[in-house]
Design a protein around this motif. Sequence first.
Motif, mmCIF file in Angstrom:
data_model
loop_
_atom_site.group_PDB
_atom_site.id
_atom_site.type_symbol
_atom_site.label_atom_id
_atom_site.label_comp_id
_atom_site.label_asym_id
_atom_site.label_seq_id
_atom_site.Cartn_x
_atom_site.Cartn_y
_atom_site.Cartn_z
ATOM 1 N N TRP A 1 0.855 -1.182 0.000
ATOM 2 C CA TRP A 1 0.000 0.000 0.000
ATOM 3 C C TRP A 1 0.895 1.237 0.000
ATOM 4 C CZ3 TRP A 1 -0.631 -4.258 3.024
ATOM 5 C CH2 TRP A 1 -1.859 -4.929 2.971
ATOM 6 N N PRO A 2 0.501 2.317 -0.646
ATOM 7 C CA PRO A 2 1.267 3.565 -0.538
ATOM 8 C C PRO A 2 1.148 4.123 0.868
ATOM 9 C CG PRO A 2 -0.781 3.928 -1.732
ATOM 10 C CD PRO A 2 -0.686 2.449 -1.518
ATOM 11 N N LEU A 3 2.197 4.806 1.305
ATOM 12 C CA LEU A 3 2.213 5.384 2.643
ATOM 13 C C LEU A 3 2.581 6.851 2.584
ATOM 14 C CD1 LEU A 3 4.116 2.922 5.043
ATOM 15 C CD2 LEU A 3 1.681 3.514 5.092
ATOM 16 N N ALA A 4 2.021 7.596 3.468
ATOM 17 C CA ALA A 4 2.437 8.987 3.680
ATOM 18 C C ALA A 4 3.068 9.032 5.063
ATOM 19 C CB ALA A 4 1.248 9.926 3.591
ATOM 20 N N VAL A 5 4.390 9.063 5.111
ATOM 21 C CA VAL A 5 5.093 9.085 6.390
ATOM 22 C C VAL A 5 6.151 10.176 6.371
ATOM 23 C CG1 VAL A 5 4.730 6.623 6.777
ATOM 24 C CG2 VAL A 5 6.822 7.390 5.686
ATOM 25 N N THR A 6 6.590 10.518 7.559
ATOM 26 C CA THR A 6 7.665 11.490 7.712
ATOM 27 C C THR A 6 8.849 10.792 8.357
ATOM 28 O OG1 THR A 6 6.063 13.269 8.012
ATOM 29 C CG2 THR A 6 8.332 13.691 8.739
ATOM 30 N N ARG A 7 10.017 11.003 7.784
ATOM 31 C CA ARG A 7 11.214 10.407 8.371
ATOM 32 C C ARG A 7 11.400 10.901 9.797
ATOM 33 N NH1 ARG A 7 15.719 8.213 7.032
ATOM 34 N NH2 ARG A 7 16.024 7.179 5.032
ATOM 35 N N SER A 8 11.766 9.976 10.678
ATOM 36 C CA SER A 8 12.018 10.342 12.069
ATOM 37 C C SER A 8 12.971 9.332 12.667
ATOM 38 C CB SER A 8 10.711 10.348 12.870
ATOM 39 O OG SER A 8 10.182 9.035 12.965
ATOM 40 N N ALA A 9 13.557 9.680 13.820
ATOM 41 C CA ALA A 9 14.459 8.747 14.490
ATOM 42 C C ALA A 9 13.725 7.476 14.887
ATOM 43 C CB ALA A 9 15.079 9.416 15.716
ATOM 44 N N ALA A 10 12.469 7.618 15.270
ATOM 45 C CA ALA A 10 11.691 6.453 15.682
ATOM 46 C C ALA A 10 11.420 5.518 14.507
ATOM 47 C CB ALA A 10 10.376 6.904 16.315
ATOM 48 N N LEU A 11 11.288 6.082 13.313
ATOM 49 C CA LEU A 11 10.993 5.279 12.131
ATOM 50 C C LEU A 11 12.228 4.588 11.569
ATOM 51 C CD1 LEU A 11 8.787 4.487 10.028
ATOM 52 C CD2 LEU A 11 9.455 6.539 8.742
ATOM 53 N N GLN A 12 13.412 5.075 11.898
ATOM 54 C CA GLN A 12 14.637 4.595 11.273
ATOM 55 C C GLN A 12 14.841 3.083 11.364
ATOM 56 O OE1 GLN A 12 16.336 6.468 9.298
ATOM 57 N NE2 GLN A 12 17.749 4.830 8.758
ATOM 58 N N PRO A 13 14.597 2.435 12.514
ATOM 59 C CA PRO A 13 14.783 0.970 12.546
ATOM 60 C C PRO A 13 13.920 0.231 11.526
ATOM 61 C CG PRO A 13 14.641 1.840 14.768
ATOM 62 C CD PRO A 13 14.283 2.965 13.843
ATOM 63 N N ALA A 14 12.713 0.720 11.277
ATOM 64 C CA ALA A 14 11.855 0.084 10.273
ATOM 65 C C ALA A 14 12.434 0.257 8.878
ATOM 66 C CB ALA A 14 10.447 0.666 10.343
ATOM 67 N N LEU A 15 12.997 1.422 8.601
ATOM 68 C CA LEU A 15 13.585 1.656 7.283
ATOM 69 C C LEU A 15 14.849 0.825 7.086
ATOM 70 C CD1 LEU A 15 13.141 5.533 6.979
ATOM 71 C CD2 LEU A 15 11.722 3.734 5.980
ATOM 72 N N GLU A 16 15.601 0.609 8.151
ATOM 73 C CA GLU A 16 16.831 -0.163 8.032
ATOM 74 C C GLU A 16 16.553 -1.625 7.706
ATOM 75 O OE1 GLU A 16 18.842 0.576 11.686
ATOM 76 O OE2 GLU A 16 19.573 2.552 11.054
ATOM 77 N N ALA A 17 15.371 -2.120 8.077
ATOM 78 C CA ALA A 17 15.014 -3.496 7.730
ATOM 79 C C ALA A 17 14.756 -3.645 6.238
ATOM 80 C CB ALA A 17 13.787 -3.941 8.518
ATOM 81 N N ASP A 18 14.527 -2.516 5.561
ATOM 82 C CA ASP A 18 14.363 -2.461 4.106
ATOM 83 C C ASP A 18 13.228 -3.376 3.654
ATOM 84 O OD1 ASP A 18 14.899 -1.493 1.574
ATOM 85 O OD2 ASP A 18 16.460 -2.954 1.158
ATOM 86 N N ILE A 19 13.489 -4.298 2.694
ATOM 87 C CA ILE A 19 12.413 -5.058 2.066
ATOM 88 C C ILE A 19 11.964 -6.273 2.872
ATOM 89 C CG2 ILE A 19 12.957 -4.340 -0.282
ATOM 90 C CD1 ILE A 19 14.603 -6.837 -0.628
ATOM 91 N N LEU A 20 12.673 -6.606 3.943
ATOM 92 C CA LEU A 20 12.309 -7.793 4.725
ATOM 93 C C LEU A 20 11.169 -7.466 5.689
ATOM 94 C CD1 LEU A 20 12.975 -10.750 5.410
ATOM 95 C CD2 LEU A 20 14.500 -9.871 7.202
#
Length: 347
Positions: free
Chosen positions: A251-270
Amino acid sequence: MTLTRRTFMGQASATATAVLAPTLATAQTSGYAGRADVRRFAAELQSLHGVDASWSERVLAQAQFLTQVPRLMMPPSRPGVRNWRVYRSRFVEPIRIRAGSTFWEDNAATLDKAAREFGVPPAVIVGVIGVETIYGRNVGNFRVLDALATLTFDFPREHPKAQARQAYFEGELTQFLVSASRTRSDPLAPVGSYAGAMGLPQFMPTSWAKFARDYDGDGRIDLWNSPADAIGSVANYLRAFGWQAGLPTHWPLAVTRSAALQPALEADILPSFTATQLQSVGVAVPAAASALGTPLAVVELPNGTGEADFVLTTPNFYVVTRYNWSAFYALAVLELGQAVARNLGRA
């Protein structure tokens, strides 16, 4: 009997009990004739797989070193700025949408059959074949034997992952020759990509051996000329890597980068997080995604110097990346398939 590339890697006779070698013409002089590393490879092929070493040496003596292939393998010296929207425009575009519409209409019954058997929607299969080869228009023009020999025996040492990549291509050359030997097919005939990928779905030799299907029932596997075989093989590949029937991909997402979000982004496609975990760091998880109960991932899609796009993905999105380890690739496949479906009124 020596078979043409149309039957390359076709299924061996059920009565065959040994590895059989096709008859080849006298070897021609090339960069791989008489090399010590080629002789060692041929001897190991005989020891581990029963392929006659003298046959392998004669085949490899006819392989040609492709000067451009090592260059094509090297990562760019100055990586460009990644831009999802530019990448998307290369694949989700009118030529592929029109070609995909024709392909779908011509093969609707087979696509529906594959969807029933493997659980993979027609749009996903159509997207894969469209991104890979524009439905067979661009299957590559490198002789597969030459490409795989070059990447096995002359992989560029300066590549940052040279040892692992060379070992990978050695495994692909091994499978290529084992399959040619077992099926009595001509190893000099197949053409494909500069990496040795073949046919409409661009299968490497090990993928062909594991996942290719005779889906038109003619007793052979032909990924160059049989759309049915290509369709069944792609669907079988995706199911083998864990495709779940009925599970959405993203699904498309509207999110804002934040320190709290960073661990989720580091997991990348997994897919690694529950909906509750993502909600706790500010991700507005759609209700439909929350209801699935499957792990999810937040994938960032850079757009150069512009604002990035984000998608929330499921294990099925991850399965598409097993075809090509790239979120850009997977999303291009899915969006091309969706565009073709809309063009045909099947969305």
